[in-house]
Design a protein around this motif. Structure first.
Motif, PDB file in Angstrom:
ATOM      1  N   GLU A  72       0.825  -1.209   0.000  1.00 15.68           N
ATOM      2  CA  GLU A  72       0.000   0.000   0.000  1.00 15.68           C
ATOM      3  C   GLU A  72       0.862   1.262   0.000  1.00 15.68           C
ATOM      4  O   GLU A  72       0.496   2.277  -0.605  1.00 15.68           O
ATOM      5  CB  GLU A  72      -0.935  -0.013   1.207  1.00 15.68           C
ATOM      6  CG  GLU A  72      -2.082  -1.011   1.053  1.00 15.68           C
ATOM      7  CD  GLU A  72      -2.846  -1.229   2.351  1.00 15.68           C
ATOM      8  OE1 GLU A  72      -4.048  -1.560   2.276  1.00 15.68           O
ATOM      9  OE2 GLU A  72      -2.244  -1.062   3.440  1.00 15.68           O
TER      10      GLU A  72
ATOM     11  N   GLY B  90       2.005   1.676  -3.427  1.00 14.56           N
ATOM     12  CA  GLY B  90       0.870   2.096  -4.248  1.00 14.56           C
ATOM     13  C   GLY B  90       0.655   3.592  -4.246  1.00 14.56           C
ATOM     14  O   GLY B  90       0.230   4.171  -5.260  1.00 14.56           O
TER      15      GLY B  90
ATOM     16  N   LYS C 297      -6.753  -1.980  -9.192  1.00 18.14           N
ATOM     17  CA  LYS C 297      -5.563  -1.565  -8.448  1.00 18.14           C
ATOM     18  C   LYS C 297      -5.918  -0.536  -7.379  1.00 18.14           C
ATOM     19  O   LYS C 297      -5.351  -0.533  -6.286  1.00 18.14           O
ATOM     20  CB  LYS C 297      -4.519  -0.992  -9.405  1.00 18.14           C
ATOM     21  CG  LYS C 297      -3.838  -2.050 -10.273  1.00 18.14           C
ATOM     22  CD  LYS C 297      -2.817  -1.421 -11.201  1.00 18.14           C
ATOM     23  CE  LYS C 297      -2.118  -2.501 -12.035  1.00 18.14           C
ATOM     24  NZ  LYS C 297      -1.168  -1.916 -13.011  1.00 18.14           N
TER      25      LYS C 297
ATOM     26  N   LEU D 289      -3.252   0.371  -4.628  1.00 20.87           N
ATOM     27  CA  LEU D 289      -2.026   0.407  -5.424  1.00 20.87           C
ATOM     28  C   LEU D 289      -1.937   1.632  -6.333  1.00 20.87           C
ATOM     29  O   LEU D 289      -1.124   1.666  -7.255  1.00 20.87           O
ATOM     30  CB  LEU D 289      -1.914  -0.871  -6.262  1.00 20.87           C
ATOM     31  CG  LEU D 289      -1.906  -2.187  -5.464  1.00 20.87           C
ATOM     32  CD1 LEU D 289      -1.767  -3.376  -6.407  1.00 20.87           C
ATOM     33  CD2 LEU D 289      -0.779  -2.190  -4.433  1.00 20.87           C
TER      34      LEU D 289
ATOM     35  N   LEU E  42       5.939   0.450  -8.700  1.00 22.39           N
ATOM     36  CA  LEU E  42       4.922  -0.534  -8.325  1.00 22.39           C
ATOM     37  C   LEU E  42       5.422  -1.959  -8.500  1.00 22.39           C
ATOM     38  O   LEU E  42       5.115  -2.836  -7.694  1.00 22.39           O
ATOM     39  CB  LEU E  42       3.666  -0.307  -9.169  1.00 22.39           C
ATOM     40  CG  LEU E  42       2.405  -1.045  -8.738  1.00 22.39           C
ATOM     41  CD1 LEU E  42       1.891  -0.501  -7.416  1.00 22.39           C
ATOM     42  CD2 LEU E  42       1.320  -0.931  -9.811  1.00 22.39           C
TER      43      LEU E  42
END
Length: 765
Positions: free
Chosen positions: A46, A49, A72, A77, A325
């Motif tokens: 997280e 993200g 996502k 994310l 990511l």
């Protein structure tokens, strides 16, 4: 005023000051506690993200949840999105973030609100020519109001890159060549967007770009290598970025280019040593579009390597590329990136969301009533029209051809005369082109049967070239007639007219991103038509549309008048007509030098002297001198210098005075000049002050802008214009990059453009 009253006043002032400071301190503590608690709840995924900024693009409502990005967002994310327009769509996506994700962290929504939202102002290079900081600040304020009414809370603007190379297409988005003027514009834009507080729902967070030096690519080719000394960086190119930081800008975008062999996106010296440690910037840094991934082609390593390089350098958010990511977890596991570095980046993004008030109200910018009533209003359009008229630069006006008279029969010709889709210019992503107004439309309404129109020529002879520059819905709509037929139609109406109005120049997307040109002349198809029209011996007025300085040597000889209107925005037609017919007297001044030909590039007023300079006398007379720094085939002087711009009236400068010829440190001196409107029209004049440091520990420019004032004078009126000079105005970065003012002699120049010879001498002691 008695002593008791003064004491009471001082006590009250100190009380309120302490109270305000305490309130700010408490707010900062509350923010820290909130962010600390939120960070403690976040998983590693997280956190990563929040650093992810994809582009959802336009989509049909109802698709957000089911899209790949929607999934996502549910997983935490995604930290923000850009390129979405409308309250309904943004509200739908925000709902996914705050109702379906685990921690319910709201998203940032960004857009390139570069020169207005739906109400589109002139391109930034145009507005910079207004030299009016209140106007520019209010323009940004209005753009923020419109964008925020439609769900946007973050703009990728202002673009403050200094550029001295008109081959580079992105000069259209810049404030021109000068660091002083550019810094004033940078500050005004940030203040306009962000206001006094981001808590205000009519303000949005600004993102200054592109950090750094993006405006100096080799060969003028976009994205190309940049290489310069640190002295030039600090003295010429860094100041507008620094001005934005000092103004409290919330975010900064990294540039594509390399700096001293390391791409800006991975350059720790730039992003941490300079930006954070030296300048104390406390906002967040976002890459440009796929900026992390592009370091692979720069030769910096694979995606994991360049992603780690970017985060360690001080980058906080990855635009589109998703290198963060997909690789940061592995880099943290392998100790290539520390969790502390990640947490610092996440904190800065969460702080921005907190400052914008999104945690209190994720739908703060999703008021459908505002969207209906505050966008593209008559008031906004009227202001956009005013801004446009202030940005126009009158380059030539022989025999007072302008302003025009409504009794004259006008032949309107040229491929830009009826091209409303091109009027907003480049980077007008929120504009409804159908609402833009062409010059032909407004003149037809004003003149009726006294206006005759013919396109006269296509934009360019080359059809494939026209396709390349007709992107994003901005085609010139190529005419299928032969070139001779088009020319003859223009000649036929010109013969029936009193005056020829030629809408000439570039199309909107001949400048802007990825629109570099090696030939900065008017396309040949238009040049050939101009020559044929000249043979008719009728007065010719060029209405010049351009996103960059052009080489206009031939056109300046053939035309009787040239009004440079840049790309004026959605209200193009009414604004141009107002100026052509004298309802508004043009007052714009060039913020970038116009060369005689591309071979002079780069050409700018604040250059250094050589050890063999051409004398002022020979320079002014355009005379060649062997073994001096000059060309065999062209003058050293530009066609139109920085700060240049004519008016329908004339101004005379006289009685230049200085309060003292000896300036002590920590004190100031006053320079005054009398400016008289000696013509037949009321008008505005930009009075410009330049300084030259005659002897320095390092070589200094021949002239530097250090002040300007835009003043209004009625015909016959005299005003005394005053400038204050202090030690601060004389400072520069020396060889050791210390910001110093060195004792010695200085020249002060005051005049109507950078080529003024009106000078006086003083000494810093």
């Amino acid at each position: 005023m008695n002593f008791k009253y003064l004491t009471t006043l001082l006590f009250v002032s100190l009380f309120f000051s302490c109270t305000q400071n305490k309130e700010v301190e408490n707010l900062e503590k509350s923010k820290k506690v909130f962010i600390d608690e939120l960070l403690s709840k976040m998983t590693l995924e997280e956190k990563i993200g929040q650093l992810n900024l994809p582009s959802l693009g336009d989509f049909t409502t109802g698709q957000a949840t089911n899209s790949n990005i929607g999934k996502k967002i549910e997983q935490g994310l995604v930290g923000g999105l850009f390129n979405i327009k409308s309250v309904a769509k943004i509200k739908e996506v925000q709902r996914v973030a705050v109702e379906k994700s685990r921690l319910k962290i709201p998203l940032l929504f960004g857009m390139d609100v570069v020169h207005g939202y739906e109400t589109t102002f002139p391109i930034p290079l145009g507005t910079s020519c207004s030299w009016d900081m209140d106007l520019i600040k209010n323009m940004a304020k209005m753009a923020a109001k419109e964008a925020s009414a439609d769900g946007i809370c973050w703009t990728f603007s202002p673009m403050v890159d200094i550029s001295r190379d008109p081959r580079w297409g992105r000069v259209a988005e810049s404030g021109g060549e000068d660091s002083y003027l550019g810094s004033q514009i940078s500050r005004a834009m940030v203040q306009g967007y962000q206001g006094n507080t981001l808590a205000d729902k009519q303000t949005i967070m600004s993102c200054v770009k592109h950090f750094a030096l993006y405006g100096a690519p080799e060969a003028g080719r976009d994205y190309n290598t940049v290489d310069m000394s640190r002295g030039r960086m600090f003295n010429d190119y860094f100041p507008p970025y620094k001005a934005a930081v000092d103004a409290g800008v919330g975010s900064i975008m990294a540039s594509f280019n390399e700096i001293e062999g390391i791409p800006a996106t991975g350059n720790k010296w730039l992003m941490t040593d300079i930006l954070r440690d030296k300048w104390k910037f406390n906002g967040f840094v976002v890459t440009d579009y796929t900026g992390v991934n592009e370091m692979i082609d720069h030769g910096m390593g694979d995606l994991q390597t360049v992603s780690a390089l970017a985060l360690n350098a001080g980058i906080d958010m990855d635009m589109v590329g998703e290198g963060f990511l997909t690789t940061l977890k592995k880099s943290i596991d392998e100790n290539k990136v520390s969790i502390n570095q990640l947490d610092a980046a996440v904190r800065r993004i969460l702080e921005a969301k907190y400052d914008l008030g999104l945690f209190d109200d994720p739908y703060k910018y999703c008021d459908e009533q505002r969207a209906k009533t505050e966008i593209f209003t008559p008031e906004n359009r009227a202001f956009a029209q005013k801004v446009a008229t202030e940005s126009f630069v009158l380059l030539k006006n022989d025999n007072q051809v302008l302003p025009l008279k409504t009794t004259q029969k006008v032949a309107l010709v040229g491929p830009l005369a009826d091209a409303k889709e091109n009027m907003p210019g480049t980077w007008s992503v929120a504009t409804d082109f159908s609402k833009a107004i062409s010059l032909k439309t407004t003149l037809s309404e004003k003149l009726g049967s006294n206006l005759l129109y013919a396109k006269g020529s296509n934009l360019d002879y080359n059809q494939e070239f026209e396709k390349r520059v007709g992107v994003f819905g901005k085609s010139i709509n190529r005419d299928g007639k032969t070139d001779d037929v088009l020319n003859n139609e223009a000649i036929a109406i010109a013969k029936k007219s009193d005056i020829i109005l030629f809408a000439i120049g570039e199309s909107a997307e001949m400048s802007g991103e990825s629109s570099s040109r090696s030939n900065i002349e008017i396309p040949q198809a238009q040049k050939d038509l101009l020559k044929k029209l000249k043979a008719l011996n009728k007065p010719i007025v060029l209405v010049l549309f351009t996103g960059r300085p052009l080489a206009l040597t031939e056109e300046s000889q053939l035309a009787d008048a040239i009004l440079n209107v840049w790309f004026p925005g959605t209200e193009a037609g009414p604004a141009i007509t107002e100026v052509l017919y004298g309802a508004v007297n043009p007052s714009g001044k060039l913020s970038m030098t116009f060369p005689r030909n591309v071979g002079q590039v780069p050409i700018y007023y604040s250059h250094k002297n050589t050890g063999r300079p051409l004398s002022d006398e020979k320079r002014e007379k355009c005379e060649f001198e062997k073994f001096r720094s000059n060309y065999l085939d062209v003058c050293n002087t530009p066609l139109f210098p920085f700060g240049y711009g004519l008016s329908y009236t004339t101004f005379e400068y006289s009685s230049v005075k200085i309060s003292t010829t000896k300036l002590s440190r920590k004190e100031s001196l006053e320079v005054t000049v009398d400016v008289t409107n000696t013509g037949d029209f009321d008008g505005k004049e930009v009075v410009q002050l330049y300084i030259r440091d005659l002897v320095g520990s390092v070589t200094r420019p021949v002239k530097e802008l250090k002040g300007f004032q835009k003043v209004f004078l009625k015909k016959g009126e005299v005003k005394t214009v005053k400038f204050i000079i202090t030690e601060e105005d004389l400072k520069f970065y020396d060889f050791n990059l210390d910001f110093v003012a060195e004792s010695g002699k200085f020249e002060v120049f005051i005049g109507t453009n950078s080529d003024t010879r009106n000078k006086i001498l003083f000494e810093l002691i």
